[in-house]
Enzyme design. Sequence first.
Site, short mmCIF file in Angstrom:
data_model
loop_
_atom_site.label_atom_id
_atom_site.label_comp_id
_atom_site.label_asym_id
_atom_site.label_seq_id
_atom_site.Cartn_x
_atom_site.Cartn_y
_atom_site.Cartn_z
N SER A 69 -3.38 -3.82 -3.17
CA SER A 69 -2.85 -2.49 -2.47
C SER A 69 -3.68 -1.65 -2.10
CB SER A 69 -1.92 -1.83 -3.93
OG SER A 69 -1.18 -0.99 -3.54
N SER B 156 0.97 -1.14 0.06
CA SER B 156 0.04 0.05 -0.09
C SER B 156 0.78 1.22 -0.09
CB SER B 156 -0.72 -0.04 1.17
OG SER B 156 -1.67 -1.13 1.32
N ASP C 163 -4.22 2.33 -1.91
CA ASP C 163 -3.38 3.67 -2.30
C ASP C 163 -4.27 4.59 -1.91
OD1 ASP C 163 -1.31 1.80 -3.55
OD2 ASP C 163 -3.19 1.24 -4.93
#
Length: 344
Positions: free
Chosen positions: A266, A228, A268
């Site tokens: 991930s 991340s 983000d």
Amino acid sequence: MVAGFRDFDLKVGTMSMGPRNAITDVAGVQVGHVTVQAGDINTGVTAIIPQPGNLFQNKLTAAVEVINGFGKSAGLVQVAELGTLETPILLTNTFGVGTCVNALIRYGIAENPDIGRKTSTLNAVVCECNDGVLSDIQAMAVTEADALAAIASAGSEVAEGSVGAGTGMVCFGFKGGIGTASRVIRLAGEARHLGVLVLANFGRAGDLILPDGRRADPKQPPQSEKGSIIIVLATDVAVDHRQLQRICRRAGAGIARLGAFWGHGSGDIVLGFTTANRIAHHLDVDTVAMERLSDHRMDEMFRAACEAAEEAILNALCAATAVQGPGGASRPLFADWLKAQRAS
């Protein structure tokens, strides 16, 4: 002094950086870290103080852009809905979020004893990345005292690399961590600033593309993108909530320029605030005047967000130092790769 990307005679973009090339080039912003290391534990807390004074009573205009939402952060829903920030921002590991939320609530109540009794509750903002590769995340080693100490240690000089929340992070197969950068925007003949701080823990090994076109390979087995990145964006330009979210969205371009594609696993997230357009907690008026940037000047803000995010990530990689985690786990240093490239 840790190395930055520019120390290798490399640069990002075309805009001028601020005097510190840090988020603290936005006046009043401060950053502090507490690093927790013992045995297999490599973790910590990073605190961003958006402005001095009582943030609950005098809130900041804020916005959130969730690029990919595989994350466990706290407080972002209310920021997105109301467009305000009323606490310091804490960054930590995934299993430290609850602890840091409690610390922020206690911090807020100490300043405002009426919270939750005579007035509204507190929206504590904590963002996270998973440092489980290089730290025993199940140890849940972060304490409320660590969080409060990170706040207390905040200042204008920003340590980067394997510090605070960045201690156990991995980025593009290299050792990751904390990075920061800033850009200058000139408005009405005056210098204004946009700065970012990143917690870089994302990207597949072998996918990193440098601004000069080289691909940096850490010689690690490529895996699915499970990491991340948290980007905290600050500016002293007067913008409204809508404009600020648009600016935050462009920070994603800085991530993508480096080769990331925001994979399924991930998280983000970009969290932005402006030090202009403060919002009082208690308002006895029906309307409030607000200054905002003309939309035709937004392109400079967009470029600044993109460039600063890209450079902050590269600074995090360059500044990172070696960490050994559970089972002897480690990751190579990007600075060593750059030095080897320069020597060849």
